[in-house]
Design a protein around this motif. Sequence first.
Motif, PDB file in Angstrom:
ATOM      1  N   ALA A  97      58.517 -28.815   0.057  1.00 22.94           N
ATOM      2  CA  ALA A  97      58.332 -27.371  -0.037  1.00 22.94           C
ATOM      3  C   ALA A  97      56.946 -27.050  -0.594  1.00 22.94           C
ATOM      4  N   ARG A  98      56.523 -27.814  -1.594  1.00 27.74           N
ATOM      5  CA  ARG A  98      55.220 -27.560  -2.217  1.00 27.74           C
ATOM      6  C   ARG A  98      54.074 -27.780  -1.230  1.00 27.74           C
ATOM      7  N   LEU A  99      54.143 -28.915  -0.511  1.00 31.43           N
ATOM      8  CA  LEU A  99      53.065 -29.234   0.434  1.00 31.43           C
ATOM      9  C   LEU A  99      52.962 -28.147   1.500  1.00 31.43           C
ATOM     10  N   LEU A 100      54.116 -27.772   2.061  1.00 35.51           N
ATOM     11  CA  LEU A 100      54.096 -26.770   3.134  1.00 35.51           C
ATOM     12  C   LEU A 100      53.689 -25.400   2.599  1.00 35.51           C
ATOM     13  N   MET A 101      54.165 -25.076   1.396  1.00 32.35           N
ATOM     14  CA  MET A 101      53.828 -23.785   0.779  1.00 32.35           C
ATOM     15  C   MET A 101      52.330 -23.692   0.512  1.00 32.35           C
ATOM     16  N   ASN A 102      51.708 -24.803   0.138  1.00 29.70           N
ATOM     17  CA  ASN A 102      50.273 -24.782  -0.130  1.00 29.70           C
ATOM     18  C   ASN A 102      49.480 -24.355   1.102  1.00 29.70           C
ATOM     19  N   PHE A 103      49.896 -24.838   2.280  1.00 29.08           N
ATOM     20  CA  PHE A 103      49.179 -24.437   3.495  1.00 29.08           C
ATOM     21  C   PHE A 103      49.394 -22.950   3.779  1.00 29.08           C
ATOM     22  N   GLU A 104      50.635 -22.482   3.550  1.00 30.92           N
ATOM     23  CA  GLU A 104      50.907 -21.052   3.757  1.00 30.92           C
ATOM     24  C   GLU A 104      50.019 -20.210   2.842  1.00 30.92           C
ATOM     25  N   GLN A 105      49.914 -20.630   1.587  1.00 27.28           N
ATOM     26  CA  GLN A 105      49.132 -19.856   0.626  1.00 27.28           C
ATOM     27  C   GLN A 105      47.631 -19.961   0.902  1.00 27.28           C
ATOM     28  N   ALA A 106      47.203 -21.130   1.349  1.00 27.03           N
ATOM     29  CA  ALA A 106      45.779 -21.302   1.678  1.00 27.03           C
ATOM     30  C   ALA A 106      45.400 -20.377   2.839  1.00 27.03           C
ATOM     31  N   GLU A 107      46.319 -20.214   3.785  1.00 25.49           N
ATOM     32  CA  GLU A 107      46.065 -19.341   4.943  1.00 25.49           C
ATOM     33  C   GLU A 107      45.801 -17.904   4.490  1.00 25.49           C
ATOM     34  N   MET A 108      46.461 -17.493   3.403  1.00 21.59           N
ATOM     35  CA  MET A 108      46.330 -16.116   2.923  1.00 21.59           C
ATOM     36  C   MET A 108      45.238 -15.958   1.869  1.00 21.59           C
ATOM     37  N   ALA A 155      55.705 -39.663  19.929  1.00 28.65           N
ATOM     38  CA  ALA A 155      55.187 -39.159  21.204  1.00 28.65           C
ATOM     39  C   ALA A 155      54.502 -37.803  21.043  1.00 28.65           C
ATOM     40  N   THR A 156      54.982 -36.961  20.118  1.00 29.11           N
ATOM     41  CA  THR A 156      54.495 -35.572  20.069  1.00 29.11           C
ATOM     42  C   THR A 156      53.721 -35.215  18.803  1.00 29.11           C
ATOM     43  N   TYR A 157      53.736 -36.054  17.799  1.00 29.96           N
ATOM     44  CA  TYR A 157      53.147 -35.783  16.478  1.00 29.96           C
ATOM     45  C   TYR A 157      53.922 -34.710  15.715  1.00 29.96           C
ATOM     46  N   GLN A 158      55.020 -34.220  16.263  1.00 30.67           N
ATOM     47  CA  GLN A 158      55.754 -33.143  15.599  1.00 30.67           C
ATOM     48  C   GLN A 158      56.736 -33.679  14.556  1.00 30.67           C
ATOM     49  N   ARG A 159      57.070 -32.829  13.599  1.00 29.67           N
ATOM     50  CA  ARG A 159      58.054 -33.191  12.575  1.00 29.67           C
ATOM     51  C   ARG A 159      59.123 -32.115  12.524  1.00 29.67           C
ATOM     52  N   GLY A 160      60.371 -32.569  12.559  1.00 34.91           N
ATOM     53  CA  GLY A 160      61.469 -31.624  12.723  1.00 34.91           C
ATOM     54  C   GLY A 160      61.946 -30.946  11.462  1.00 34.91           C
ATOM     55  N   ALA A 161      61.486 -31.390  10.291  1.00 31.66           N
ATOM     56  CA  ALA A 161      62.074 -30.856   9.050  1.00 31.66           C
ATOM     57  C   ALA A 161      61.055 -30.052   8.250  1.00 31.66           C
ATOM     58  N   ARG A 162      60.251 -29.234   8.979  1.00 35.38           N
ATOM     59  CA  ARG A 162      59.190 -28.468   8.296  1.00 35.38           C
ATOM     60  C   ARG A 162      59.737 -27.187   7.696  1.00 35.38           C
ATOM     61  N   LEU A 163      60.678 -27.330   6.787  1.00 37.37           N
ATOM     62  CA  LEU A 163      61.311 -26.145   6.212  1.00 37.37           C
ATOM     63  C   LEU A 163      60.933 -25.994   4.753  1.00 37.37           C
ATOM     64  N   ILE A 164      60.581 -24.754   4.380  1.00 41.61           N
ATOM     65  CA  ILE A 164      60.409 -24.457   2.959  1.00 41.61           C
ATOM     66  C   ILE A 164      61.705 -23.798   2.545  1.00 41.61           C
ATOM     67  N   THR A 165      62.589 -24.567   1.924  1.00 39.80           N
ATOM     68  CA  THR A 165      63.914 -24.023   1.619  1.00 39.80           C
ATOM     69  C   THR A 165      64.051 -23.765   0.132  1.00 39.80           C
ATOM     70  N   THR A 166      64.616 -22.630  -0.176  1.00 37.86           N
ATOM     71  CA  THR A 166      64.850 -22.276  -1.573  1.00 37.86           C
ATOM     72  C   THR A 166      66.218 -21.624  -1.664  1.00 37.86           C
TER      73      THR A 166
END
Length: 457
Positions: free
Chosen positions: A150-161, A417-428
């Motif tokens: 959650a922290r890693l993903l949240m950091n990108f969200e906050q950096a975007e803003m 094959a796709t570089y995608q990750r299925g569990a990119r959830l910021i859950t609280t």
Amino acid sequence: MPQIDRTPSPVDSRPHVVIVGAGFGGLACAEALGGTNIRVTIIDRNNYHLFVPLLYQVATAALSPADIAEPIRRIVSRHPNIDVVMGEVTGIDRTAKRVELADGSFVPHDRPYDRLVLATGSSYSYFGHDDWAEIAPGLKTIENARRIRARLLMNFEQAEMCEDPARQKALMTTIVVGGGPTGVEMAGAVAELARFTLARDFRRIDPRTARVLLVEAGPRILSTFPDDLGQYARRKLEELGVVVLTGQAVESITPEGATVGGRFIPAGAIVWGAGVKASPAGSWLGVETDRSGRILVNADMAVPGVPDVYALGDTAALAGDDGKPLPGLAQVAKQQGEHLGGGLEASLLRGQPLEPFRFRNRGNTAIVGRSAAVFDFGTRKLKGWFAWVLWAIVHVYLLVNFHKRVLVTMQWLWRWATYQRGARLITTDRPVSAAESVTSPHGGSAEPFRDVRRGQG
Ligand SMILES: Cc1cc2nc3c(=O)[nH]c(=O)nc-3n(C[C@H](O)[C@H](O)[C@H](O)COP(=O)(O)OP(=O)(O)OC[C@H]3O[C@@H](n4cnc5c(N)ncnc54)[C@H](O)[C@@H]3O)c2cc1C
């Protein structure tokens, strides 16, 4: 309403083995006793067995927690002689031969245990700085893996803003402490997350510019592996953009970043993968331990001076053939559990003495990102793509049930094959509103990990 049968059950005359901890060692011991004429009770504070080696994939959104955890009851359900108790062990009454739980109850409640096996694992050591644990969680529990994700993903969200370039840079900086296998795997996975998975998903920031620093106080990373494998891992990490700092200790950690080698590095996330300390099982018994708190056991895993008590896995110290303590590895714990389970059966049912344990090294491994891994078999070494395939096969094989093996294999193939990750959830547990977010989008103070509340997924 169905009538409850209150007839007292006949006294169970079978020998009773109590096992504390359903990790790799405890579970292997229980399974070795499964189907025998021995009553087995396995106690764990969680209702699931956790496949710790893949926790870093949960922390970096590649897998979901349920992919790497399995209910203990389900694992042992085919053995009617095994009972499961969910509870936190807080002590052992050596005289009455029973285990005390946090709620004040005792196991066994009806009579003393015949044998007790302690397999309570280890946790991270912060070298006397326990206050760092809140800011820089270690990868040992599902809760921490989800907080890190959650922290890693949240950091990108906050950096975007964020409109403050310095703050934005800090939010896009992750420091991983400890250059052992855990740190190496984590640093590589975070770099791949930023460089490939998130690369095209933001409009104002370029996730590929995110910085990942791997900090190791010793002279090189993967110090338990041969030198050339350590160098290979370093080269591969650097190709992924990871900055590897060796010979530099972390001097302080604050919510804003870490001081490394005298220099303060602002960071949005700090992940701990350095020292390890054993569970407090040694202090429950009041017996001698080594510097990491591991109980010094005999060759048959018996605890000296405490009749009928055994310790294994990360919570025990036992020398290998070379005279050095066996490493804290799942394969050591698993082999010890299987060995002790078989030995206890022979001893309790046929009166045979326990044999000394001998470790068979199946290879030490670490993954260094997409398509690269190292393998050290002692006499042979492997690195690169083939080692990576072997790593994947071994880890899938070791997962507890067939369903999980298929599920994880499919996800890995899809990700590869796709570089995608299925569990990119910021859950609280509750929605994160702008007002609740750690950092003001325009440059408030960062509090890595403190804001990330528990939730599902
Ligand atoms: C991130 C990471 C990656 C790793 N990767 C690898 C790898 O690739 N290969 C490898 O071989 N090893 C790896 N290891 C090491 C491996 O996970 C451990 O050596 C192994 O888990 C030890 O097994 P164990 O049975 O001693 O303890 P654990 O597996 O940790 O199990 C301990 C159990 O005891 C329970 N418990 C603890 N205290 C209590 C209490 N007071 N009351 C009740 N229950 C309690 C816990 O809930 C847990 O279920 C890794 C470790 C980490 C942290």
